[in-house]
Design a protein around this motif. Structure first.
Motif, mmCIF file in Angstrom:
data_model
loop_
_atom_site.group_PDB
_atom_site.id
_atom_site.type_symbol
_atom_site.label_atom_id
_atom_site.label_comp_id
_atom_site.label_asym_id
_atom_site.label_seq_id
_atom_site.Cartn_x
_atom_site.Cartn_y
_atom_site.Cartn_z
ATOM 1 N N ARG A 1 0.825 -1.213 0.000
ATOM 2 C CA ARG A 1 0.000 0.000 0.000
ATOM 3 C C ARG A 1 0.853 1.253 0.000
ATOM 4 N NH1 ARG A 1 -3.034 -3.171 3.728
ATOM 5 N NH2 ARG A 1 -2.001 -2.106 5.458
ATOM 6 N N ILE B 1 2.294 1.684 -3.471
ATOM 7 C CA ILE B 1 1.252 2.088 -4.429
ATOM 8 C C ILE B 1 1.016 3.596 -4.315
ATOM 9 C CG2 ILE B 1 -1.216 1.920 -4.921
ATOM 10 C CD1 ILE B 1 -1.033 -1.065 -4.304
ATOM 11 N N GLU C 1 1.571 6.315 -7.230
ATOM 12 C CA GLU C 1 0.503 7.209 -7.668
ATOM 13 C C GLU C 1 0.941 8.668 -7.581
ATOM 14 O OE1 GLU C 1 -2.672 5.999 -5.121
ATOM 15 O OE2 GLU C 1 -3.435 4.496 -6.525
ATOM 16 N N GLN D 1 -5.224 -3.941 -15.704
ATOM 17 C CA GLN D 1 -5.604 -3.128 -14.559
ATOM 18 C C GLN D 1 -5.361 -1.649 -14.816
ATOM 19 O OE1 GLN D 1 -7.582 -5.260 -12.598
ATOM 20 N NE2 GLN D 1 -6.559 -4.365 -10.827
ATOM 21 N N ALA D 2 -4.236 -1.330 -15.470
ATOM 22 C CA ALA D 2 -3.933 0.070 -15.762
ATOM 23 C C ALA D 2 -4.949 0.677 -16.727
ATOM 24 C CB ALA D 2 -2.525 0.178 -16.335
ATOM 25 N N LEU E 1 -7.963 -0.044 -16.796
ATOM 26 C CA LEU E 1 -9.156 0.196 -15.979
ATOM 27 C C LEU E 1 -8.919 1.285 -14.941
ATOM 28 C CD1 LEU E 1 -10.324 -3.478 -15.360
ATOM 29 C CD2 LEU E 1 -11.212 -1.856 -17.046
ATOM 30 N N GLN E 2 -7.750 1.950 -15.015
ATOM 31 C CA GLN E 2 -7.384 3.031 -14.090
ATOM 32 C C GLN E 2 -7.285 2.525 -12.646
ATOM 33 O OE1 GLN E 2 -6.603 6.348 -14.941
ATOM 34 N NE2 GLN E 2 -6.565 5.404 -16.992
ATOM 35 N N GLN E 3 -6.729 1.339 -12.506
ATOM 36 C CA GLN E 3 -6.543 0.751 -11.183
ATOM 37 C C GLN E 3 -5.088 0.326 -11.008
ATOM 38 O OE1 GLN E 3 -9.284 -2.485 -10.757
ATOM 39 N NE2 GLN E 3 -11.108 -1.172 -10.783
ATOM 40 N N PRO E 4 -4.542 0.499 -9.800
ATOM 41 C CA PRO E 4 -3.162 0.062 -9.568
ATOM 42 C C PRO E 4 -3.070 -1.459 -9.494
ATOM 43 C CG PRO E 4 -4.118 0.851 -7.525
ATOM 44 C CD PRO E 4 -5.148 1.127 -8.599
ATOM 45 N N TRP E 5 -1.893 -1.975 -9.775
ATOM 46 C CA TRP E 5 -1.621 -3.424 -9.719
ATOM 47 C C TRP E 5 -0.341 -3.624 -8.931
ATOM 48 C CZ3 TRP E 5 2.609 -6.254 -11.250
ATOM 49 C CH2 TRP E 5 2.448 -7.652 -11.320
ATOM 50 N N VAL F 1 1.111 1.417 -12.056
ATOM 51 C CA VAL F 1 -0.010 2.357 -12.006
ATOM 52 C C VAL F 1 -0.101 3.082 -13.350
ATOM 53 C CG1 VAL F 1 0.150 2.688 -9.505
ATOM 54 C CG2 VAL F 1 1.479 4.149 -11.022
#
Length: 353
Positions: A130, A133, A137, A199-200, A202-206, A224
């Motif tokens: 976390r 991430i 970001e 995932q990227a 979909l605008q989500q971090p991996w 990201v």
């Protein structure tokens, strides 16, 4: 018959020793344990057949009224009970001891401690994920606010600002655009995983924690999206590659290995019980049937002088004063046969006079 029993006893003793070595997981015999179990089973079955043959022949003699057969049967029963009862007691105690010993390997407190340690290690790794991430970001936000042409030149300063080991920039196809690392001589970063690219989009971090190639350390990978305002491309991928601290990596892998080994041992608990139970049962069968075969031989040996005396007395009743076969025994039965021979000799001399 005597040589067959002796050979069976030697074979049974050797198989018991080999079976004990195999059941204790000795490398020399563990691989051939199924063969040892099979051979021991055959040996036990052979001794059982030998015992059945001896008992059948003795029963026939008892039914035929052969003198001394009842005494032989009684001695055989006594010797058999003397070996059977202690053998069953030792077998029952041994089975209970083995079952309780195997159960003691699986302490509930130890299992809970391992699960708690594993959960603690996973929690620490999730906290690190976390945190990285968020760092990724932050860098992605800063990159999205500047022209795309400046991204490559600013990677190293952005990396140093958040204290990362390596960052890399990729396009949507996974092609490397540039990277910055604390060690400039380091290897080129690998392309993001297909799941990370999805995932990227979909605008989500991996993120994922992976084991290094040497299997000694853990590495954290984070991907990201970097949004762009451009006519040629609208999205780039920022990848962070950060090694997990050595102490945490070592402790997490140690707990995971121990927990995995414990689970494998727990799964094999039933197999261990069956293995040791089968080994004990075969050992009991070999020992019991061997003891019964020895009991039959001893009974025959003890009753043989009495049968000889019975034949001698019947011969004397017919007027035949020939002596019975001389015995080399030094016990009371041998002395009794010698006294009988002296008596028949005296009767023969008196009749001749």
């Amino acid at each position: 018959m005597q040589y067959i029993v002796i050979a069976s006893l030697l074979l049974g003793a050797a198989l018991i020793v080999l079976l004990a070595l195999g059941a204790s997981n000795t490398e020399l015999f563990a691989a051939n344990l199924p063969w040892l179990l099979g051979i021991t089973t055959l040996a036990a079955a052979g001794l059982a057949v030998l015992f059945a043959f001896q008992a059948r022949s003795l029963w026939r003699r008892v039914k035929a009224g052969v003198f001394g057969s009842r005494l032989t049967a009684r001695l055989f029963l006594i010797f058999g009970m003397m070996s059977l009862i202690p053998g069953l007691i030792v077998y029952g105690v041994s089975v209970q001891f083995i079952v309780k010993s195997i159960e003691s390997w699986f302490d509930v407190r130890v299992e809970h401690a391992l699960e708690s340690g594993l959960a603690l290690g996973q929690s620490a790794l999730e906290h690190i994920e976390r945190d990285h991430i968020k760092k990724a970001e932050v860098i992605a936000q800063q990159l999205s606010e500047m022209p795309a042409i400046l991204h490559i030149s600013r990677l190293n300063s952005l990396r140093e600002s958040v204290g990362l080991k390596q960052i890399a920039l990729f396009d949507m196809e996974g092609r490397l655009l540039g990277f910055a690392a604390a060690d400039n001589a380091g290897e080129l970063p690998s392309a993001p995983d297909s799941d990370a690219i999805w995932q990227a989009r979909l605008q989500q971090p991996w993120s994922r924690v992976e084991q290094s190639s040497d299997g000694q350390t853990l590495t954290l990978n984070v991907v990201v999206p970097v949004n762009l305002v451009s006519l040629t491309e609208t999205l780039r991928l920022l990848q962070i590659t950060q090694p997990v601290p050595d102490k945490l990596s070592e402790d997490a892998q140690s707990v995971e290995r121990t927990h995995r080994d414990y689970q494998e041992l727990a799964i094999s608990k039933l197999g261990l019980k069956r293995l040791y139970g089968l080994a004990l049962t075969l050992t009991l069968a070999l020992t019991l049937f061997s003891s019964l075969a020895i009991a039959f031989m001893l009974s025959e040996r003890l009753a043989a002088p009495l049968r000889a005396l019975a034949r001698g007395t019947r011969a004397v009743a017919r007027g035949d004063f020939s002596q019975v076969e001389a015995s080399t025994r030094k016990d009371e039965l041998g002395m009794l046969m010698q006294s009988f021979n002296r008596m028949t000799q005296q009767l023969s001399d008196a009749r001749a006079s």
